[in-house]
Design an enzyme around this catalytic site. Structure first.
Site, mmCIF file in Angstrom:
data_model
loop_
_atom_site.group_PDB
_atom_site.id
_atom_site.type_symbol
_atom_site.label_atom_id
_atom_site.label_comp_id
_atom_site.label_asym_id
_atom_site.label_seq_id
_atom_site.Cartn_x
_atom_site.Cartn_y
_atom_site.Cartn_z
ATOM 1 C CB CYS A 1 58.104 -47.464 -5.988
ATOM 2 S SG CYS A 1 57.343 -46.004 -5.238
ATOM 3 C CB CYS B 1 64.313 -43.551 -6.515
ATOM 4 S SG CYS B 1 63.897 -45.064 -5.649
ATOM 5 C CD GLU C 1 67.621 -55.369 -3.714
ATOM 6 O OE1 GLU C 1 68.549 -56.019 -4.198
ATOM 7 O OE2 GLU C 1 67.532 -54.134 -3.834
ATOM 8 C CB CYS D 1 68.959 -43.674 0.666
ATOM 9 S SG CYS D 1 67.998 -43.613 2.114
ATOM 10 C CB CYS E 1 66.094 -50.452 5.423
ATOM 11 S SG CYS E 1 65.328 -49.388 4.189
ATOM 12 C CB CYS F 1 61.604 -40.304 -6.841
ATOM 13 S SG CYS F 1 60.211 -40.178 -5.713
HETATM 14 S S1 SF4 Z 1 62.159 -42.628 -3.546
HETATM 15 FE FE1 SF4 Z 1 61.855 -44.457 -4.830
HETATM 16 S S2 SF4 Z 1 60.786 -45.944 -3.506
HETATM 17 FE FE2 SF4 Z 1 60.606 -43.896 -2.522
HETATM 18 S S3 SF4 Z 1 58.656 -43.101 -3.330
HETATM 19 FE FE3 SF4 Z 1 60.267 -42.324 -4.746
HETATM 20 S S4 SF4 Z 1 60.330 -43.879 -6.388
HETATM 21 FE FE4 SF4 Z 1 59.216 -44.810 -4.654
#
Ligand code: SF4
Length: 366
Positions: free
Chosen positions: A112, A119, A91, A348, A105, A116
């Site tokens: 990923c 996220c 995206e 975000c 962005c 995290c």
């Molecule tokens: S915030 Fe999300 S996209 Fe960014 S490094 Fe952590 S898991 Fe990956």
């Protein structure tokens, strides 16, 4: 078939020389791609007919397939869901700030691997890296959109709207430094005066804290802004939110950030997602202030944006304000990010690139 967006100028020159074309032809094509935003070689009328036909037959201009486009904030935020070749999805988000700022962005990976806990992208795992051409195409799409639509948006909103991108943030899906070479290749062409010609200072890269990437960026000749996702001031708390902290702890991270600021004299931005009851207490704010005190930095607080199914809570406004006041009282520049596109999951940490069942039709398994 070669994607022209994936080919740097020197390689394009080499390719054309194998076609017995002079070097200046490559520069002409490059200008068509990044300045005139051409999408079809047949429109490159300063090239010979034979070369245009050969380009059309043997190359493509872009490979992203638009699956869905959503808008929010009265048309000032636009999110596009793309299918990549191989059918991974990413995206990209455009945020227009009248009268004079338009920020895109950009995603650098499909999914990923960093995991995290707050996220949506992290929940996907890593599907694949995004190529330099795919990074560039995300940007050029919205540059084209602004050139074509700024006048009508201005009429609708009765406010000036920029007709070009003014800022890029590499804060979409993925960890840019885990795809450093392709990301940097794209940045060079975005910055190149013969290419897209956007100043390096108008670009910001956000990292979860990959210290080798931070040091490498510090050593680059071009000074792109750095944002570091910190989210906690001590290792125990940070590791509970960000598994990467077990590989690169806060001491390592701060060493790398100091290396960057010493080398570049540029202020680093610490991103700090606020999760109610986890990392938003006054005591944690005091600890954060002590950690970054004396550094060339700014702290950017981001009240967490809800992601369905995550057992987390966005910090209430009063807690955000109290946290900010503690940090500011220590003499540290600290602001709260104004969020965009929450209702279309464009803010975000919300990018999850989930196609609907209908949109899945036509996508092959990865
Ligand atoms: S915030 Fe999300 S996209 Fe960014 S490094 Fe952590 S898991 Fe990956």
């Amino acid at each position: 078939m070669n994607n022209l967006y994936d080919i740097p100028l020197d390689e394009l020159t080499a390719l054309l020389s194998t076609w017995n074309e002079p070097g200046f032809r490559a520069r002409q094509i490059y200008s068509h791609l990044y300045k005139k935003l051409a999408t079809d070689p047949r429109t490159m009328t300063d090239l010979s007919t034979g070369l245009r036909e050969r380009l059309a037959a043997e190359t493509t201009i872009g490979t992203l397939r638009l699956i869905r486009e959503q808008t929010a904030d009265g048309g000032l935020t636009r999110k596009v869901l793309w299918a990549l070749e191989g059918n991974a999805v990413i995206e990209t988000v455009l945020m227009i700030y009248p009268p004079d700022r338009a920020t895109v962005c950009v995603s650098t990976q499909a999914g990923c691997a960093m995991g995290c806990v707050f996220c949506a992208t992290g929940k996907m795992g890593l599907l694949r890296n995004v190529s330099s051409g795919e990074i560039l195409e995300q940007v050029l799409y919205f540059e084209r959109y602004l050139r074509e639509n700024a006048p009508s948006l201005e009429q609708q909103r009765r406010k000036p709207i920029p007709n070009h991108i003014t800022n890029l943030v590499f804060m979409g899906m993925g960890e840019p430094f885990a795809n450093y070479d392709r990301w940097w290749e794209a940045v060079q062409r975005l910055n190149d005066k013969q290419g897209f010609n956007l100043g390096a200072r108008n670009m910001t890269v956000s990292t979860v804290g990959l210290v080798k990437g931070i040091r490498r960026l510090a050593d680059e000749p071009m000074q792109v802004n750095l944002a570091v996702s910190l989210h906690a001031p001590n290792d125990a708390l940070r590791s509970s939110l960000m598994p990467v902290n077990d590989r690169f702890n806060i001491a390592d991270l701060m060493d790398a950030v100091r290396y960057y600021t010493d080398k570049t004299h540029r202020r680093v931005s610490f991103e700090y997602v606020l999760l109610e009851g986890k990392n938003d207490t006054p005591a944690v704010a005091v600890e954060l202030a002590a950690l970054v005190k004396g550094m060339l930095c700014h702290v950017n607080l981001i009240p967490w944006n809800p992601v369905p199914g995550m057992p987390l809570t966005r910090s209430h406004r009063e807690r955000v304000t109290a946290f900010q006041q503690v940090v500011q009282a220590a003499g540290i520049s600290c602001t709260v990010r104004v969020e965009r596109g929450i209702e279309i999951a464009a803010a975000c940490g919300q990018l999850a690139a989930v196609p609907t069942a209908t949109e899945m039709i036509g996508l092959q398994p990865i």
